[in-house]
Scaffold this motif. Structure first.
Motif, short mmCIF file in Angstrom:
data_model
loop_
_atom_site.label_atom_id
_atom_site.label_comp_id
_atom_site.label_asym_id
_atom_site.label_seq_id
_atom_site.Cartn_x
_atom_site.Cartn_y
_atom_site.Cartn_z
N SER A 212 5.55 -3.86 0.40
CA SER A 212 5.65 -2.54 1.02
C SER A 212 4.99 -1.48 0.14
O SER A 212 5.16 -1.47 -1.09
N CYS A 213 4.20 -0.61 0.80
CA CYS A 213 3.41 0.40 0.08
C CYS A 213 4.04 1.78 0.21
O CYS A 213 4.74 2.06 1.19
N PHE A 214 3.75 2.64 -0.72
CA PHE A 214 4.24 4.01 -0.65
C PHE A 214 3.06 4.93 -0.36
O PHE A 214 2.68 5.11 0.77
N ARG A 215 2.40 5.42 -1.41
CA ARG A 215 1.32 6.37 -1.15
C ARG A 215 -0.03 5.69 -0.94
O ARG A 215 -0.86 6.17 -0.20
N ASP A 216 -0.24 4.55 -1.61
CA ASP A 216 -1.52 3.86 -1.52
C ASP A 216 -1.38 2.62 -0.64
O ASP A 216 -0.71 1.66 -1.02
N PRO A 217 -2.01 2.62 0.53
CA PRO A 217 -1.80 1.52 1.48
C PRO A 217 -2.39 0.18 1.04
O PRO A 217 -2.17 -0.84 1.69
N PRO B 54 5.57 -7.05 -9.22
CA PRO B 54 5.16 -7.25 -10.62
C PRO B 54 3.65 -7.24 -10.82
O PRO B 54 3.18 -7.08 -11.95
N CYS B 55 2.88 -7.40 -9.73
CA CYS B 55 1.42 -7.39 -9.88
C CYS B 55 0.87 -5.97 -9.96
O CYS B 55 -0.18 -5.74 -10.53
N PHE B 56 1.56 -5.05 -9.32
CA PHE B 56 0.99 -3.70 -9.19
C PHE B 56 1.77 -2.62 -9.92
O PHE B 56 1.24 -1.54 -10.16
N VAL B 57 3.04 -2.89 -10.23
CA VAL B 57 3.84 -1.85 -10.89
C VAL B 57 4.31 -2.35 -12.25
O VAL B 57 5.20 -3.19 -12.34
N THR B 58 3.65 -1.88 -13.27
CA THR B 58 4.05 -2.23 -14.64
C THR B 58 3.43 -1.21 -15.58
O THR B 58 2.46 -0.54 -15.22
N GLU C 264 11.75 5.22 2.90
CA GLU C 264 10.56 4.80 3.65
C GLU C 264 10.00 3.46 3.23
O GLU C 264 9.39 2.75 4.02
N VAL C 265 10.20 3.11 1.97
CA VAL C 265 9.55 1.89 1.46
C VAL C 265 10.54 0.74 1.33
O VAL C 265 10.22 -0.40 1.66
N VAL C 266 11.74 1.04 0.87
CA VAL C 266 12.69 -0.01 0.56
C VAL C 266 13.57 -0.37 1.77
O VAL C 266 13.56 -1.50 2.27
N ARG C 267 14.30 0.62 2.25
CA ARG C 267 15.35 0.34 3.24
C ARG C 267 14.86 -0.32 4.54
O ARG C 267 15.48 -1.27 5.02
N PRO C 268 13.74 0.14 5.12
CA PRO C 268 13.34 -0.47 6.40
C PRO C 268 13.11 -1.97 6.31
O PRO C 268 13.54 -2.72 7.17
N TYR C 269 12.43 -2.41 5.24
CA TYR C 269 12.12 -3.85 5.14
C TYR C 269 13.33 -4.67 4.71
O TYR C 269 13.52 -5.79 5.17
N VAL C 270 14.14 -4.09 3.83
CA VAL C 270 15.37 -4.79 3.44
C VAL C 270 16.24 -5.00 4.67
O VAL C 270 16.74 -6.10 4.94
#
Ligand SMILES: C[S@@+](CC[C@H](N)C(=O)[O-])C[C@H]1O[C@@H](n2cnc3c(N)ncnc32)[C@H](O)[C@@H]1O
Length: 230
Positions: free
Chosen positions: A211-216, A157-161, A33-39
């Motif tokens: 691209s967002c997953f649970r938190d828009p 890198p801004c949101f996932v670390t 849902e998050v990776v493949r569509p935009y790639v």
């Protein structure tokens, strides 16, 4: 192979079976849902394309491309994953060549040269796992044709670390999938560092998504399309 790469490789070898079973044939919800569509939106794969899949894991995206009539060379440095990929994707082996190569080593990457240049290259969620990315961009410039593009998705890198540092490149240990046998090393780079590397090796950026997953309001990944400068 450099010590740092050996260390990261060891974790992927150990986690290979767990990763393959967790991703199965359809990958997980996050990838679907998050990776493949935009790639896929930025890559625009089409019949007759010749595409390099960088750090292919169990080969699910390579198989997806094969279904679209694409010829794929898919590489990873983890031999255990490649064995599982060949087994899982056995129906597509006439279209996908799985090979071992190290994305941190220019000579190793240049062994991926075939009788013609690649139209496109793609990498799903691996840039943050690769200990050094300059050799990859340097090699891709040589492996792609003049109109070539490289589309990659990686952790935002801004949101996932797991650390509180942003500007300075650093590494930390973490889990890609809860319950995996051993922790793996993540390589944090600021957006500026990632983009500087792209520009340094002769690419411009002409596509970008968050691209967002649970938190828009908090995107978990960036998807970048780098195109060879004429
Ligand atoms: C999170 S997985 C993603 C796998 C696959 N692209 C997918 O989306 O399912 C990261 C992958 O990067 C590979 N990898 C990490 N460092 C690498 C390197 N230096 N050379 C080649 N592959 C590498 C790992 O073996 C692993 O398969």
């Amino acid at each position: 192979m450099k010590e740092e790469t050996k260390k990261s490789l060891q974790a992927w070898q150990t986690n290979a079976k767990f990763w393959d079973e967790a991703m199965g044939d359809r990958s997980n919800e996050f990838h679907r849902e998050v990776v493949r569509p935009y790639v896929t939106q930025l890559l625009e794969p089409k019949k007759g394309d010749f595409i390099l899949d960088v750090a292919c894991g169990n080969g699910n995206y390579a198989a997806y491309l094969a279904c679209k009539g694409v010829r794929v060379v898919a590489f990873d440095y983890a031999s255990e994953l490649l064995t599982l990929a060949k087994k899982r994707q056995h129906a597509y082996l006439d279209q996908i060549e799985f090979v071992q190569a190290d994305a941190t080593d220019l000579d190793s990457l240049l062994t991926l040269k075939r009788d013609r240049p690649y139209h496109k290259a793609v990498s799903n969620m691996a840039i943050m796992d690769i200990s050094e990315i300059e050799p990859l961009f340097q090699a891709l410039y040589q492996l792609l044709d003049d109109e070539g593009i490289f589309v990659f998705a990686t952790q935002h890198p801004c949101f996932v670390t797991l650390t509180d540092r942003y500007m300075t490149a650093h590494q930390y240990q973490g889990e890609a999938i809860a319950g995996q046998p051993v922790l793996q090393t993540y390589y944090h780079r600021s957006l500026q560092d990632i983009f500087q590397t792209i520009f340094k090796y002769g690419f411009v950026v002409d596509g970008f998504r968050e691209s967002c997953f649970r938190d828009p309001e908090h995107p978990e990944i960036i998807v970048v399309r780098a195109r060879k400068r004429g």
